[in-house]
Scaffold this active site. Structure first.
Site, PDB file in Angstrom:
ATOM      1  N   VAL A  33       0.976  -1.187   0.089  1.00 31.99           N
ATOM      2  CA  VAL A  33       0.094   0.046   0.166  1.00 31.99           C
ATOM      3  C   VAL A  33       0.972   1.128   0.133  1.00 31.99           C
ATOM      4  O   VAL A  33       0.683   2.102  -0.705  1.00 31.99           O
ATOM      5  CB  VAL A  33      -1.094  -0.011   1.180  1.00 31.99           C
ATOM      6  CG1 VAL A  33      -1.653   1.359   1.283  1.00 31.99           C
ATOM      7  CG2 VAL A  33      -2.008  -1.033   0.928  1.00 31.99           C
ATOM      8  N   ASP A  34       1.874   1.284   0.701  1.00 31.94           N
ATOM      9  CA  ASP A  34       2.991   2.196   1.002  1.00 31.94           C
ATOM     10  C   ASP A  34       3.330   2.647  -0.429  1.00 31.94           C
ATOM     11  O   ASP A  34       3.251   4.122  -0.930  1.00 31.94           O
ATOM     12  CB  ASP A  34       4.060   2.033   1.568  1.00 31.94           C
ATOM     13  CG  ASP A  34       4.569   3.192   2.271  1.00 31.94           C
ATOM     14  OD1 ASP A  34       4.686   4.394   2.009  1.00 31.94           O
ATOM     15  OD2 ASP A  34       5.920   3.004   2.982  1.00 31.94           O
ATOM     16  N   GLY A 120      -0.716  -7.243   5.448  1.00 39.03           N
ATOM     17  CA  GLY A 120       0.040  -7.577   4.132  1.00 39.03           C
ATOM     18  C   GLY A 120       1.608  -8.262   4.329  1.00 39.03           C
ATOM     19  O   GLY A 120       1.698  -9.100   4.937  1.00 39.03           O
TER      20      GLY A 120
END
Length: 287
Positions: A33-34, A120
């Site tokens: 996501v980052d 994740g």
């Protein structure tokens, strides 16, 4: 009161006031996501991270930057605990959600989209990650009006959706089938049956009451088939539904068709007939 919904989609595409980024302690971008948020938002996010967080950010804390080219106004960055690296204190994970909501309040954000933090590459067990997200948002006072819990995969979304319905059931409209589900039965068949009850309530929250109980049964069965992926009437043995299984015992996630046939559907029909009687035309809805 906050409205919480489970969303299947890409967090970088959410049109909300702020999206939450599952960042790392260095606050210089990363994977998952980052990385997706930094790529979609552009260099402006990284520049703001460098300016605002020269020493990074502690696990469990949160802070904000511009959202760059994202459709949101802000990115709220929070550092989740790395379960795979030995950080297994759940209070740190809960802190990520709580601190993000606090930062959103400081910004005046009214809508907020979360990913499933630490689930994740940080490998937090999925069921517990979902439970931490839903329960912490439920317990945290905030002026945020809308929270989205965004899952990239359909399987994770189904699990998040089931838990969101547990804590944040949507409102039902008058004279709808969903309204018949507002009061839960005093006894259930198996531990998955309350999840199906809540899912049916949400699915039928705006569906008008039909003219007779036969159509009511058909509508409920059709909705249940859509949710379960199999007809509720096709088996006598329990039906296991993975998204209804939070991992709390042998019967977790199991639906008991016989309970629905002899108890659940009967309760709904009784409520339906009582509603018809209260309206003064009991014959109008006779099968």
């Amino acid at each position: 009161m906050v409205t919480v919904t489970a969303v299947h989609g890409d967090i970088t595409e959410q049109r909300v006031d702020a999206v939450v980024n599952a960042a790392n302690r260095q606050m210089r971008g990363g994977g998952g996501v980052d990385g997706a948020i930094h790529r979609a938002g552009g260099r402006a996010i990284l520049d703001d991270c460098i300016a605002r967080f020269p020493r990074g950010l502690s696990t469990g804390d949160a802070g904000w930057t511009t959202a760059g080219a994202l459709p949101a106004t802000w990115v709220i960055h929070t550092v989740g605990p790395n379960h795979a690296g030995g950080e297994r204190d759940r209070t740190l994970l809960e802190s990520c959600y709580r601190r993000s909501l606090e930062v959103a309040d400081e910004l005046g954000a009214e809508s907020l989209a979360f990913p499933l933090i630490s689930a994740g590459i940080y490998a937090w067990p999925l069921n517990d990650a979902i439970d931490a997200a839903v329960d912490t948002v439920h317990r945290t006072p905030s002026r945020v009006e809308e929270v989205r819990l965004v899952s990239f995969t359909a399987e994770t979304h189904r699990r998040v959706h089931a838990q969101v319905l547990r804590r944040f059931p949507p409102p039902t409209e008058p004279d709808t089938i969903g309204r018949l589900f507002d009061r839960s039965p005093s006894q259930w068949g198996l531990r998955g049956d309350p999840y199906l009850w809540r899912a049916l309530r949400a699915e039928l929250a705006t569906t008008p009451l039909p003219p007779n109980s036969w159509e009511l049964q058909d509508t409920i069965h059709a909705a249940a088939t859509g949710i379960l992926g199999t007809p509720l009437t096709s088996a006598d043995e329990p039906i296991h539904v993975s998204e209804f299984d939070p991992g709390h015992g042998m019967s977790a996630g199991a639906i008991l068709p016989s309970w629905w046939k002899h108890t659940g559907i009967r309760i709904l029909i009784d409520r339906y007939e009582a509603t018809a009687t209260e309206e003064g035309d009991p014959a109008a809805r006779e099968p």
